[in-house]
Design a protein around this motif. Structure first.
Motif, PDB file in Angstrom:
ATOM      1  N   MET A   1       0.836  -1.104  -0.068  1.00 26.13           N
ATOM      2  CA  MET A   1      -0.025  -0.020   0.068  1.00 26.13           C
ATOM      3  C   MET A   1       0.962   1.224  -0.001  1.00 26.13           C
ATOM      4  O   MET A   1       0.656   2.162  -0.884  1.00 26.13           O
ATOM      5  N   ALA A   2       1.681   1.375   1.010  1.00 29.63           N
ATOM      6  CA  ALA A   2       2.613   2.591   1.084  1.00 29.63           C
ATOM      7  C   ALA A   2       3.865   2.225   0.727  1.00 29.63           C
ATOM      8  O   ALA A   2       4.670   1.651   1.719  1.00 29.63           O
ATOM      9  N   LYS A   3       4.319   2.302  -0.227  1.00 32.65           N
ATOM     10  CA  LYS A   3       5.643   1.713  -0.851  1.00 32.65           C
ATOM     11  C   LYS A   3       6.682   2.834  -1.419  1.00 32.65           C
ATOM     12  O   LYS A   3       7.764   2.402  -1.575  1.00 32.65           O
ATOM     13  N   TYR A   4       6.359   4.120  -1.450  1.00 33.51           N
ATOM     14  CA  TYR A   4       7.529   4.978  -2.077  1.00 33.51           C
ATOM     15  C   TYR A   4       8.002   5.887  -1.209  1.00 33.51           C
ATOM     16  O   TYR A   4       7.544   6.421  -0.428  1.00 33.51           O
ATOM     17  N   THR A   5       9.393   5.864  -1.016  1.00 35.63           N
ATOM     18  CA  THR A   5      10.003   6.831  -0.306  1.00 35.63           C
ATOM     19  C   THR A   5       9.615   8.350  -0.720  1.00 35.63           C
ATOM     20  O   THR A   5       9.428   8.474  -1.829  1.00 35.63           O
ATOM     21  N   ILE A   6      10.165   9.269  -0.133  1.00 31.47           N
ATOM     22  CA  ILE A   6       9.804  10.419  -0.447  1.00 31.47           C
ATOM     23  C   ILE A   6      10.971  10.886  -1.754  1.00 31.47           C
ATOM     24  O   ILE A   6      10.164  11.677  -2.544  1.00 31.47           O
ATOM     25  N   GLN A   7      12.031  10.037  -1.489  1.00 31.56           N
ATOM     26  CA  GLN A   7      12.704  10.378  -2.842  1.00 31.56           C
ATOM     27  C   GLN A   7      11.994  10.004  -4.038  1.00 31.56           C
ATOM     28  O   GLN A   7      12.139  10.333  -4.964  1.00 31.56           O
ATOM     29  N   GLN A   8      11.394   8.840  -4.052  1.00 28.00           N
ATOM     30  CA  GLN A   8      10.858   8.048  -5.238  1.00 28.00           C
ATOM     31  C   GLN A   8       9.558   8.921  -5.500  1.00 28.00           C
ATOM     32  O   GLN A   8       9.208   9.204  -6.707  1.00 28.00           O
ATOM     33  N   ALA A   9       8.922   9.324  -4.588  1.00 28.03           N
ATOM     34  CA  ALA A   9       7.723  10.261  -4.771  1.00 28.03           C
ATOM     35  C   ALA A   9       7.994  11.417  -5.485  1.00 28.03           C
ATOM     36  O   ALA A   9       7.553  11.667  -6.485  1.00 28.03           O
ATOM     37  N   ALA A  10       9.252  11.769  -5.340  1.00 27.33           N
ATOM     38  CA  ALA A  10       9.720  13.122  -5.824  1.00 27.33           C
ATOM     39  C   ALA A  10       9.913  12.686  -7.347  1.00 27.33           C
ATOM     40  O   ALA A  10       9.699  13.406  -8.126  1.00 27.33           O
ATOM     41  N   GLU A  11      10.753  11.817  -7.458  1.00 28.64           N
ATOM     42  CA  GLU A  11      11.175  11.121  -8.902  1.00 28.64           C
ATOM     43  C   GLU A  11       9.791  11.111  -9.794  1.00 28.64           C
ATOM     44  O   GLU A  11       9.494  11.497 -10.774  1.00 28.64           O
ATOM     45  N   ILE A  12       8.869  10.256  -9.224  1.00 30.17           N
ATOM     46  CA  ILE A  12       7.688   9.831  -9.926  1.00 30.17           C
ATOM     47  C   ILE A  12       6.736  11.194 -10.275  1.00 30.17           C
ATOM     48  O   ILE A  12       6.474  11.645 -11.140  1.00 30.17           O
ATOM     49  N   SER A  13       6.591  12.004  -9.555  1.00 23.46           N
ATOM     50  CA  SER A  13       5.829  13.264  -9.460  1.00 23.46           C
ATOM     51  C   SER A  13       6.406  14.424  -9.982  1.00 23.46           C
ATOM     52  O   SER A  13       5.854  15.362 -10.727  1.00 23.46           O
ATOM     53  N   GLY A  14       7.974  14.666 -10.125  1.00 20.41           N
ATOM     54  CA  GLY A  14       8.487  15.711 -10.541  1.00 20.41           C
ATOM     55  C   GLY A  14       8.692  17.000  -9.401  1.00 20.41           C
ATOM     56  O   GLY A  14       9.595  17.741  -9.810  1.00 20.41           O
ATOM     57  N   LEU A  15       8.114  16.698  -8.557  1.00 22.97           N
ATOM     58  CA  LEU A  15       8.248  17.584  -7.322  1.00 22.97           C
ATOM     59  C   LEU A  15       9.605  17.414  -6.911  1.00 22.97           C
ATOM     60  O   LEU A  15      10.012  16.151  -6.942  1.00 22.97           O
ATOM     61  N   LYS A  16      10.055  18.299  -6.239  1.00 18.87           N
ATOM     62  CA  LYS A  16      11.473  17.974  -5.199  1.00 18.87           C
ATOM     63  C   LYS A  16      11.003  17.717  -3.840  1.00 18.87           C
ATOM     64  O   LYS A  16       9.785  17.890  -3.513  1.00 18.87           O
ATOM     65  N   ILE A  17      11.897  16.981  -3.358  1.00 22.34           N
ATOM     66  CA  ILE A  17      11.456  16.392  -2.040  1.00 22.34           C
ATOM     67  C   ILE A  17      11.099  17.434  -1.022  1.00 22.34           C
ATOM     68  O   ILE A  17      10.034  17.338  -0.184  1.00 22.34           O
ATOM     69  N   GLU A  18      11.745  18.594  -1.260  1.00 20.14           N
ATOM     70  CA  GLU A  18      11.338  19.926  -0.344  1.00 20.14           C
ATOM     71  C   GLU A  18       9.886  20.446  -0.481  1.00 20.14           C
ATOM     72  O   GLU A  18       9.355  20.881   0.373  1.00 20.14           O
ATOM     73  N   ALA A  19       9.750  20.210  -1.838  1.00 25.01           N
ATOM     74  CA  ALA A  19       8.521  20.761  -2.139  1.00 25.01           C
ATOM     75  C   ALA A  19       7.245  19.895  -1.716  1.00 25.01           C
ATOM     76  O   ALA A  19       6.281  20.231  -1.232  1.00 25.01           O
ATOM     77  N   LEU A  20       7.822  18.485  -1.531  1.00 20.61           N
ATOM     78  CA  LEU A  20       6.648  17.334  -0.989  1.00 20.61           C
ATOM     79  C   LEU A  20       6.665  17.956   0.350  1.00 20.61           C
ATOM     80  O   LEU A  20       5.355  17.760   0.879  1.00 20.61           O
ATOM     81  N   ARG A  21       7.819  18.077   1.225  1.00 18.08           N
ATOM     82  CA  ARG A  21       7.403  18.241   2.595  1.00 18.08           C
ATOM     83  C   ARG A  21       6.768  19.737   2.612  1.00 18.08           C
ATOM     84  O   ARG A  21       5.796  19.768   3.584  1.00 18.08           O
TER      85      ARG A  21
END
Lengths: 131, 131
Positions: A1-21
């Motif tokens: 269900m919850a499988k992506y690290t913040i780094q992966q989420a950033a890669e997939i979405s195109g947002l930066k880690i900082e922007a996600l936070r």
DNA sequence: TTAAAACCTGTAGTGCGCTACAGGTCAAGC
DNA sequence: GCTTGACCTGTAGCGCACTACAGGTTTTAA
């Protein structure tokens, strides 16, 4: 269900880690799963939600308005209101597209104006074109 | 020839007085006529130029890039280069429109999703709609 | 004659949407 | 056991495009 690290989420979405936070701080992203050590794990739905946020933001909705929409999403019985907001935004996007198209026409006119007036490119010009 | 006060130029163009002065400081607007007392008087051509600047700005060109274009306009023999910049910008605008259209489709999908799921509006809902 | 309006310059501040940094935790690999 | 790297929080800073303000001059109108 919850499988992506913040780094992966950033890669997939195109947002930066900082922007996600940042989005999470602003309340645009909520209830992200955490490992016992506090690390975020994003689910497939989280990713989809993030992509929706990007859609809204990139189509011109300010973060503040988006926040209001998200707030509604966490309140029951606000379906109509949310739908109204979406429709208002859709209208705004349509207006925006119309404006862009008018600008485009004007820019094309200007290009045509140059084309009429400009002598043919010399080889030197071509060399300078750096494409 | 030079007939508009800065206030009038602002009214016509839709820019604020401060923005007009800012653009001039940044070198986007040049050679504006001045009365002996130092007050600006904008000509018809100035107005047209300002409207062109707005077109470029609002279609997504950053001030800095626009400045580079303006610099070229004050250099002879840069016609091809200017035309290249315009063409590059035109392409960027086209890409932007395509993106907006994709976002629009997505927003419309979401609206349709709501429409399928939402019960009919009650009179109370309508009253709350505040349009 | 004086008060208000419209303008001037130069500089400082604002709002938005991030972005970077400081200082720390924790798990894995050498 | 020690370093590296990915993550954490909280806060400060940045870039852009204005926008506002301070302090001044000049013209107009009462």
């Amino acid at each position: 269900m919850a499988k992506y690290t913040i780094q992966q989420a950033a890669e997939i979405s195109g947002l930066k880690i900082e922007a996600l936070r940042y989005y999470e701080r602003e309340g645009l992203i909520r209830d992200v799963h955490r490992l016992p050590n506090g690390h975020r794990r994003y689910s497939e739905q989280d990713i989809q939600w993030i992509e929706f946020l990007i859609c809204m933001r990139d189509s011109g909705m300010p973060i503040r308005d988006l926040k209001r929409y998200v707030d509604l999403c966490y309140q029951k019985g606000t379906g109509h209101e949310r739908c109204d907001l979406l429709e208002a935004h859709r209208d705004a996007v349509e207006v925006q597209i119309a404006k862009y198209e008018a600008y485009l026409a004007r820019i094309e006119d200007k290009i045509a104006w140059y084309r009429e007036r400009l002598p043919r490119r010399t080889e030197q010009d071509e060399a300078n074109k750096k494409e």
